[in-house]
Design a protein around this motif. Structure first.
Motif, mmCIF file in Angstrom:
data_model
loop_
_atom_site.group_PDB
_atom_site.id
_atom_site.type_symbol
_atom_site.label_atom_id
_atom_site.label_comp_id
_atom_site.label_asym_id
_atom_site.label_seq_id
_atom_site.Cartn_x
_atom_site.Cartn_y
_atom_site.Cartn_z
ATOM 1 N N VAL A 122 0.850 -1.200 0.000
ATOM 2 C CA VAL A 122 0.000 0.000 0.000
ATOM 3 C C VAL A 122 0.885 1.250 0.000
ATOM 4 O O VAL A 122 1.995 1.224 0.528
ATOM 5 N N GLN A 123 0.392 2.316 -0.619
ATOM 6 C CA GLN A 123 1.145 3.576 -0.641
ATOM 7 C C GLN A 123 0.192 4.759 -0.801
ATOM 8 O O GLN A 123 -0.935 4.598 -1.243
ATOM 9 N N GLY A 124 0.692 5.934 -0.427
ATOM 10 C CA GLY A 124 -0.113 7.143 -0.605
ATOM 11 C C GLY A 124 -0.383 7.860 0.698
ATOM 12 O O GLY A 124 -1.299 7.513 1.425
ATOM 13 N N GLY A 125 0.470 8.843 1.030
ATOM 14 C CA GLY A 125 0.181 9.708 2.165
ATOM 15 C C GLY A 125 0.679 9.231 3.516
ATOM 16 O O GLY A 125 0.364 9.823 4.537
ATOM 17 N N VAL A 126 1.475 8.153 3.544
ATOM 18 C CA VAL A 126 2.005 7.670 4.837
ATOM 19 C C VAL A 126 3.102 8.622 5.302
ATOM 20 O O VAL A 126 3.957 9.012 4.511
ATOM 21 N N GLY A 127 3.078 8.985 6.603
ATOM 22 C CA GLY A 127 4.077 9.969 7.038
ATOM 23 C C GLY A 127 4.725 9.705 8.379
ATOM 24 O O GLY A 127 5.716 10.334 8.722
ATOM 25 N N THR A 128 4.171 8.755 9.166
ATOM 26 C CA THR A 128 4.772 8.476 10.478
ATOM 27 C C THR A 128 5.021 6.984 10.622
ATOM 28 O O THR A 128 4.410 6.177 9.932
ATOM 29 N N SER A 129 5.903 6.644 11.576
ATOM 30 C CA SER A 129 6.204 5.221 11.784
ATOM 31 C C SER A 129 4.974 4.501 12.334
ATOM 32 O O SER A 129 4.776 3.326 12.075
ATOM 33 N N GLU A 130 4.112 5.233 13.058
ATOM 34 C CA GLU A 130 2.905 4.600 13.601
ATOM 35 C C GLU A 130 1.953 4.210 12.467
ATOM 36 O O GLU A 130 1.395 3.113 12.452
ATOM 37 N N GLU A 131 1.797 5.112 11.483
ATOM 38 C CA GLU A 131 0.949 4.785 10.316
ATOM 39 C C GLU A 131 1.538 3.604 9.550
ATOM 40 O O GLU A 131 0.821 2.700 9.122
ATOM 41 N N HIS A 132 2.853 3.618 9.403
ATOM 42 C CA HIS A 132 3.568 2.557 8.689
ATOM 43 C C HIS A 132 3.309 1.197 9.370
ATOM 44 O O HIS A 132 2.893 0.229 8.732
ATOM 45 N N GLU A 133 3.525 1.176 10.666
ATOM 46 C CA GLU A 133 3.376 -0.057 11.449
ATOM 47 C C GLU A 133 1.914 -0.520 11.457
ATOM 48 O O GLU A 133 1.616 -1.710 11.373
ATOM 49 N N PHE A 134 0.996 0.457 11.538
ATOM 50 C CA PHE A 134 -0.436 0.142 11.541
ATOM 51 C C PHE A 134 -0.833 -0.580 10.247
ATOM 52 O O PHE A 134 -1.543 -1.589 10.268
ATOM 53 N N LEU A 135 -0.371 -0.066 9.112
ATOM 54 C CA LEU A 135 -0.710 -0.676 7.817
ATOM 55 C C LEU A 135 -0.167 -2.102 7.735
ATOM 56 O O LEU A 135 -0.840 -3.016 7.264
ATOM 57 N N LEU A 136 1.062 -2.300 8.233
ATOM 58 C CA LEU A 136 1.665 -3.641 8.203
ATOM 59 C C LEU A 136 0.871 -4.606 9.081
ATOM 60 O O LEU A 136 0.578 -5.729 8.678
ATOM 61 N N GLN A 137 0.513 -4.139 10.265
ATOM 62 C CA GLN A 137 -0.115 -5.063 11.230
ATOM 63 C C GLN A 137 -1.611 -5.231 11.000
ATOM 64 O O GLN A 137 -2.128 -6.332 11.017
ATOM 65 N N ASN A 138 -2.316 -4.110 10.797
ATOM 66 C CA ASN A 138 -3.771 -4.195 10.718
ATOM 67 C C ASN A 138 -4.244 -4.827 9.414
ATOM 68 O O ASN A 138 -5.226 -5.558 9.390
ATOM 69 N N TYR A 139 -3.552 -4.522 8.315
ATOM 70 C CA TYR A 139 -4.000 -5.051 7.014
ATOM 71 C C TYR A 139 -3.102 -6.167 6.486
ATOM 72 O O TYR A 139 -3.246 -6.603 5.345
#
Length: 601
Positions: free
Chosen positions: A311-328
């Motif tokens: 996934v890509q588009g508008g990610v800006g923090t490590s928390e968002e990064h980690e959330f995408l990896l773990q939640n989805y």
């Protein structure tokens, strides 16, 4: 033997040349990146540049050579592969011998990485450090992938004099062939929608089919914005025996370059659907692919091949990064625009990089400058915009159109004209002036629509020429750049190591705490987009338009409900939860208040 990638982020393609040599810059650290291969001219010039820089023996390929486009692309990719492998070998030597270099490398690996803990264990052992580390590195390290991108619609017919060449010489076809004939073992990203003729052409090349061990030498990545289109395109290719190794999901509006707004489907709900139905994608494609491979008499595979979701588009923090990896459960997250501020990773001239550093939220906008007629993310104050204003003040419009990659309008010539060209705009402006019915306001609006278009073919490659001080021939066009709106929150030039540490949460390079969550930011863009679409519709409203806007509004409202639930149940984003809740309520109110005009009876 297949290695797991060293990193869980990648650098997507940016423009025609912002990532033109990114693999040469970052692949030795295990970072994957994507080169645009539609413009053979810049590839040839960059090949000559690196040829000289590293004293290689690649020969120049002139436009008089038969099939020169594909040959130039193959030669450039082969050269990049050679340089990356050489840099990777010397990097391995360096970290084997130099403890400081090894520590620096370990500092940019993901905190959860087995490789990082494996190296840490070896560093902690005092005896026989050298040989143990050397063996471990040889076994576990691999360079980042040298992937390529083809915009499927940029597939202009080509001519010699007035004679049309066969379809295989079309632009995107030649790019595909250039990659297929290269020695790379990597992936081809197909973006901007489906081109059945181009997809069928992939069948001509064995590297895209599994070998007797079920290994694909060349893989296909599809950039998509929703599940339905992934399923349609995946099955279309599977019926030809071709496997999609990765679906790269991109936010419709919160991304760089061309923005393909979905019908109000927000990124969160889209990712949820991929998470729930990934198995359907795999099973459906696998069954069709086995059938096709048997019919073609090719090697078959008993188990489905690996399929990644990124996934890509508008990610800006490590928390968002980690959330995408773990939640989805995604395999990797694309970080694009922020890397424009990393001189070690991307090809950007100093003036343009400084413009990006000082530009705020109001400066990034969705423009009409693309000749493809698709909204295009850009930033105010580029050198291209300033030069265009100067020309227009002197009554001159349009570009000389030297490359013709986007000469796709057949309105005035079967050979195609680009809507950003002087030739096209002169005719259109003449037609406009000859229309006595137009009010001054309509005239002005239509004139802007015509003259807004900018020459992307030149504007998007100039920064790379300027950075390396290469000669730029022809009319002065300046630089066009296409960052995502998320870049507004990044305001300093950083080293590669700092950016990677930011992604993994080991440092923070954002100075402003006011940056909204990526999902909220995208939601705002969708609400603004709908408002603008409705207010710009001056012509008669049709039933289908009303239906489209209602569906759009309904999808966004459903997305807001999804986020309410998501943010409440997630362990992420706890510190900003109050703000997020208020923002969701605010956008719900704004959206509910938007009146969709009814079709005129």
């Amino acid at each position: 033997m297949t290695h797991k990638p060293l990193h869980n982020f990648h650098i997507p393609v940016m423009g025609l040349a912002y990532t033109i040599d990114s693999p040469i810059r970052v692949a030795q650290y295990g970072i994957s990146s994507v080169i645009s291969i539609i413009d053979d001219e810049i590839l040839e010039k960059m090949k000559n540049f690196y040829n000289k820089k590293f004293s290689l023996d690649y020969l120049g390929i002139s436009t008089k050579t038969e099939d020169y486009r594909a040959k130039r692309i193959t030669a450039y990719l082969d050269m990049v592969d050679d340089i990356v492998n050489e840099k990777f070998e010397s990097f391995k030597q360096e970290i084997t011998k130099n403890k400081e270099a090894l520590k620096n490398f370990m500092a940019i690996l993901p905190n959860t990485s087995d490789l990082k803990s494996g190296l840490q264990n070896l560093v902690n052992q005092k005896d026989s450090l050298g040989s143990n580390i050397k063996n471990f590195i040889e076994t576990n390290l691999k360079p980042g992938s040298i992937d390529v991108n083809i915009m499927t619609k940029v597939d202009k017919d080509n001519y010699i004099k007035d004679e049309q060449l066969p379809v295989m010489f079309n632009d995107a076809h030649a790019s595909l062939r250039g990659f297929a004939q290269s020695k790379l073992s990597s992936s081809m990203v197909l973006s901007a929608g489906m081109n059945p003729r181009l997809y069928s052409y992939i069948e001509e090349f064995d590297d895209f089919f599994p070998d007797q061990n079920g290994i694909l030498k060349k893989k296909i990545i599809l950039k998509v914005s929703d599940f339905r289109s992934a399923m349609i395109q995946g099955n279309f290719l599977a019926k030809k025996g071709l496997w999609i190794s990765e679906y790269r999901i991109e936010s419709g509006l919160n991304c760089g370059g061309h923005a393909f707004a979905t019908e109000g489907m927000l990124l969160g709900p889209i990712m949820e659907e991929f998470k729930q139905k990934k198995n359907d994608l795999i099973q459906s494609a696998h069954a069709l692919m086995i059938n096709a491979l048997e019919q073609k008499g090719k090697h078959t595979v008993s188990e489905p091949l690996e399929m990644k979701i990124t996934v890509q588009g508008g990610v800006g923090t490590s928390e968002e990064h980690e959330f995408l990896l773990q939640n989805y459960n995604v395999d990797s997250v694309g970080w694009g625009s922020p890397f424009l501020l990393v001189p070690e990773a991307t090809s950007v001239d100093t003036e343009t990089r400084n413009l990006l550093l000082k530009s705020g939220e109001k400066d990034f906008y969705l423009s009409n400058i693309s000749p493809l007629g698709v909204p295009f993310n850009t930033v105010r104050g580029t050198s291209n915009e300033l030069l265009k204003e100067q020309k227009e003040a002197a009554g001159k419009y349009g570009s000389s159109c030297p490359k013709k990659l986007l000469a796709l309008s057949k309105e005035f010539s079967p050979q195609g004209t680009c809507t950003a060209s002087k030739k096209y705009q002169d005719i259109k402006l003449k037609e406009l002036q000859a229309d006595p019915e137009l009010t001054a306001e309509e005239f002005s609006k239509r004139k802007t629509e015509i003259t807004d278009k900018a020459c992307l073919c030149v504007g998007l490659v100039n920064a790379a020429y300027m950075e390396q001080d290469l000669e730029i021939k022809g009319e002065k066009q300046g630089v066009v750049i296409c960052p995502g709106p998320n870049l507004a929150f990044f305001d300093k030039e950083v080293s590669l190591s700092e950016m990677v540490k930011h992604i993994y949460g080991n440092t923070n390079i954002l100075s402003d705490n006011q940056r909204p969550n990526m999902f909220i930011n995208e939601l705002k863009m969708y609400v603004d987009y709908l408002k603008k679409e409705i207010s710009n519709s001056s012509t008669q409203i049709t039933n289908s338009q009303t239906k489209k806007w209602n569906a759009f509004k309904k999808n966004v409202l459903e997305g807001i409900e999804y986020y309410h639930h998501l943010f409440h149940t997630s362990t992420f984003f706890k510190s900003g939860l109050k703000t997020i809740e208020l923002q969701l309520q605010e956008y719900k109110l704004i959206l509910t208040a938007i009146e969709v005009p009814q079709a005129e009876k």
